[in-house]
Design a protein around this motif. Structure first.
Motif, PDB file in Angstrom:
ATOM      1  N   SER A 164      13.622  31.252  36.776  1.00  0.00           N
ATOM      2  CA  SER A 164      13.526  29.799  36.746  1.00  0.00           C
ATOM      3  C   SER A 164      12.291  29.279  37.477  1.00  0.00           C
ATOM      4  CB  SER A 164      14.785  29.176  37.375  1.00  0.00           C
ATOM      5  OG  SER A 164      14.733  29.262  38.798  1.00  0.00           O
ATOM      6  N   ARG A 165      12.013  27.997  37.249  1.00  0.00           N
ATOM      7  CA  ARG A 165      10.895  27.338  37.922  1.00  0.00           C
ATOM      8  C   ARG A 165      11.094  27.270  39.433  1.00  0.00           C
ATOM      9  NH1 ARG A 165       6.625  27.400  34.470  1.00  0.00           N
ATOM     10  NH2 ARG A 165       7.023  26.225  32.556  1.00  0.00           N
ATOM     11  N   LEU A 166      12.338  27.405  39.886  1.00  0.00           N
ATOM     12  CA  LEU A 166      12.586  27.400  41.322  1.00  0.00           C
ATOM     13  C   LEU A 166      11.862  28.546  42.018  1.00  0.00           C
ATOM     14  CD1 LEU A 166      16.423  26.672  41.309  1.00  0.00           C
ATOM     15  CD2 LEU A 166      14.610  25.083  41.968  1.00  0.00           C
ATOM     16  N   GLN A 212      26.394  29.878  37.811  1.00  0.00           N
ATOM     17  CA  GLN A 212      25.427  28.887  38.288  1.00  0.00           C
ATOM     18  C   GLN A 212      24.504  28.462  37.152  1.00  0.00           C
ATOM     19  OE1 GLN A 212      25.025  27.523  41.504  1.00  0.00           O
ATOM     20  NE2 GLN A 212      23.613  26.181  40.424  1.00  0.00           N
ATOM     21  N   ARG A 213      24.314  27.157  37.010  1.00  0.00           N
ATOM     22  CA  ARG A 213      23.356  26.642  36.033  1.00  0.00           C
ATOM     23  C   ARG A 213      22.068  26.245  36.761  1.00  0.00           C
ATOM     24  NH1 ARG A 213      28.409  27.655  33.775  1.00  0.00           N
ATOM     25  NH2 ARG A 213      28.217  27.526  31.500  1.00  0.00           N
ATOM     26  N   PHE A 214      20.941  26.697  36.196  1.00  0.00           N
ATOM     27  CA  PHE A 214      19.637  26.425  36.788  1.00  0.00           C
ATOM     28  C   PHE A 214      18.907  25.387  35.959  1.00  0.00           C
ATOM     29  CE2 PHE A 214      20.893  30.565  38.252  1.00  0.00           C
ATOM     30  CZ  PHE A 214      20.477  30.605  39.575  1.00  0.00           C
ATOM     31  N   ASP A 215      18.316  24.435  36.639  1.00  0.00           N
ATOM     32  CA  ASP A 215      17.613  23.338  35.971  1.00  0.00           C
ATOM     33  C   ASP A 215      16.209  23.802  35.595  1.00  0.00           C
ATOM     34  OD1 ASP A 215      16.765  20.958  34.976  1.00  0.00           O
ATOM     35  OD2 ASP A 215      16.649  19.919  36.903  1.00  0.00           O
ATOM     36  N   ASP A 216      16.027  24.181  34.345  1.00  0.00           N
ATOM     37  CA  ASP A 216      14.726  24.643  33.874  1.00  0.00           C
ATOM     38  C   ASP A 216      14.584  24.269  32.409  1.00  0.00           C
ATOM     39  OD1 ASP A 216      12.534  26.289  32.877  1.00  0.00           O
ATOM     40  OD2 ASP A 216      12.706  27.415  34.749  1.00  0.00           O
ATOM     41  N   ASP A 217      13.544  23.502  32.091  1.00  0.00           N
ATOM     42  CA  ASP A 217      13.392  23.029  30.719  1.00  0.00           C
ATOM     43  C   ASP A 217      13.027  24.134  29.737  1.00  0.00           C
ATOM     44  OD1 ASP A 217      10.744  23.481  31.388  1.00  0.00           O
ATOM     45  OD2 ASP A 217      10.151  21.359  31.337  1.00  0.00           O
ATOM     46  N   ASN A 228      23.128  29.800  30.458  1.00  0.00           N
ATOM     47  CA  ASN A 228      22.079  28.898  30.916  1.00  0.00           C
ATOM     48  C   ASN A 228      21.201  28.402  29.774  1.00  0.00           C
ATOM     49  OD1 ASN A 228      21.342  28.349  34.038  1.00  0.00           O
ATOM     50  ND2 ASN A 228      22.622  30.182  33.873  1.00  0.00           N
ATOM     51  N   THR A 268      16.198  27.292  26.956  1.00  0.00           N
ATOM     52  CA  THR A 268      16.651  26.733  25.687  1.00  0.00           C
ATOM     53  C   THR A 268      16.853  27.865  24.682  1.00  0.00           C
ATOM     54  OG1 THR A 268      14.347  26.404  25.005  1.00  0.00           O
ATOM     55  CG2 THR A 268      15.472  24.531  26.044  1.00  0.00           C
TER      56      THR A 268
END
Length: 280
Positions: free
Chosen positions: A258-260, A15-20, A48, A23
């Motif tokens: 993550s930010r989630l 699973q890829r999590f959307d978090d800036d 990720n 990096t």
């Protein structure tokens, strides 16, 4: 017959999590990186976008983790680091090595041990070792990295267990450690004051060497077949007929980082298939 082996992690299953913040200049320190959940967290964190310092006392196991990383094309993102979590010198070295990789933002305290014995004959040395690896080392690493975590809006994820909610017999050191790690998690949240966040992950039985290696011994002790240990002892109170995989647990860690999960602070992510919260 329940399958105890776990297939290698494949890229399409991650699973890829959307978090800036995910990096390569951000570092995730993972203990227990040579096998099981620690290996899975290392691979998923690298996939990720994070840089990972994967540490373990098992050098051969770390080499195997790097083989998996190479297969997933993330070997350049993972640095294996052989260390002994019972050594303060090694714990300090982990912090130093992590800073050399970038901005230390995430710490996953995953490493674990088990020793099964009645309390009245439980070896003191075994008790002390479990506490050192699973309670003291997470505290010391958090303390060593506190300034980095504060500076980089960091987060600490701790591997707890259903045995941090309720206990079973003959595992006194493990039970005590898992209750303690939840206390550490909440203490980090209290003192992090919003700058350092924390969470713990509590699961039932996971297909890791720590768990599967116990099954034949447990079967012999209780006069059961291996299948009966899995179905009746390990999964008897759960509303499932399948143990979790390390990848599923790793996803909980990355979600927590993550930010989630920005409102999960001091929280325990309980994924036990109803083991501790339901009954017949």
């Amino acid at each position: 017959m329940t399958e105890l082996s776990v297939p290698p992690i494949e890229d399409e299953a991650i699973q890829r999590f959307d978090d800036d913040r995910f990096t390569r200049d951000r570092v995730c320190v993972v203990t227990g990186g040579a096998s099981g959940i620690g290996r899975a967290v290392s691979l998923v964190a690298a996939s990720n976008g994070l840089s990972v310092l994967a540490t373990d006392i098992d050098e051969t196991g770390l080499e195997e983790t790097m083989d998996h990383a190479d297969r997933l094309e993330v070997a350049d993102a993972i640095t294996p680091f052989v260390s002994d979590l019972t050594s303060d010198t090694d714990l300090e070295s982990i912090a130093i090595a992590a800073r050399e990789l970038g901005s230390v933002t995430f710490l996953a305290n995953v490493a674990g041990l088990q020793h099964v014995s009645p309390l009245e004959s439980f070896q003191i040395e075994a008790y002390d070792t479990l506490q050192s690896v699973m309670v003291r080392a997470p505290f010391v690493l958090t303390r060593e990295l506190w300034g980095d975590l504060e500076e980089h809006d960091g987060c600490v994820g701790n591997m707890a267990s259903v045995h941090g909610h309720y206990v079973t017999s003959d595992k006194v050191a493990y039970n005590v450690a898992k209750f303690a790690i939840r206390g550490l998690t909440q203490s980090i949240a209290a003192e992090g004051d919003g700058d350092v966040r924390s969470f713990s992950v509590s699961t039932g039985y996971v297909k890791t060497p720590l768990v599967t290696d116990q099954i034949p011994e447990t079967a012999a002790q209780r006069g059961l077949e291996v299948e009966e240990v899995i179905e009746d002892v390990m999964l008897g109170q759960a509303r499932t007929d399948e143990m979790m995989t390390p990848l599923e647990v790793a996803h909980l860690f990355l979600f927590g980082f993550s930010r989630l999960a920005k409102h999960c602070n001091g929280s325990d992510l309980l994924a036990d298939d109803g083991m501790t919260l339901t009954y017949d």
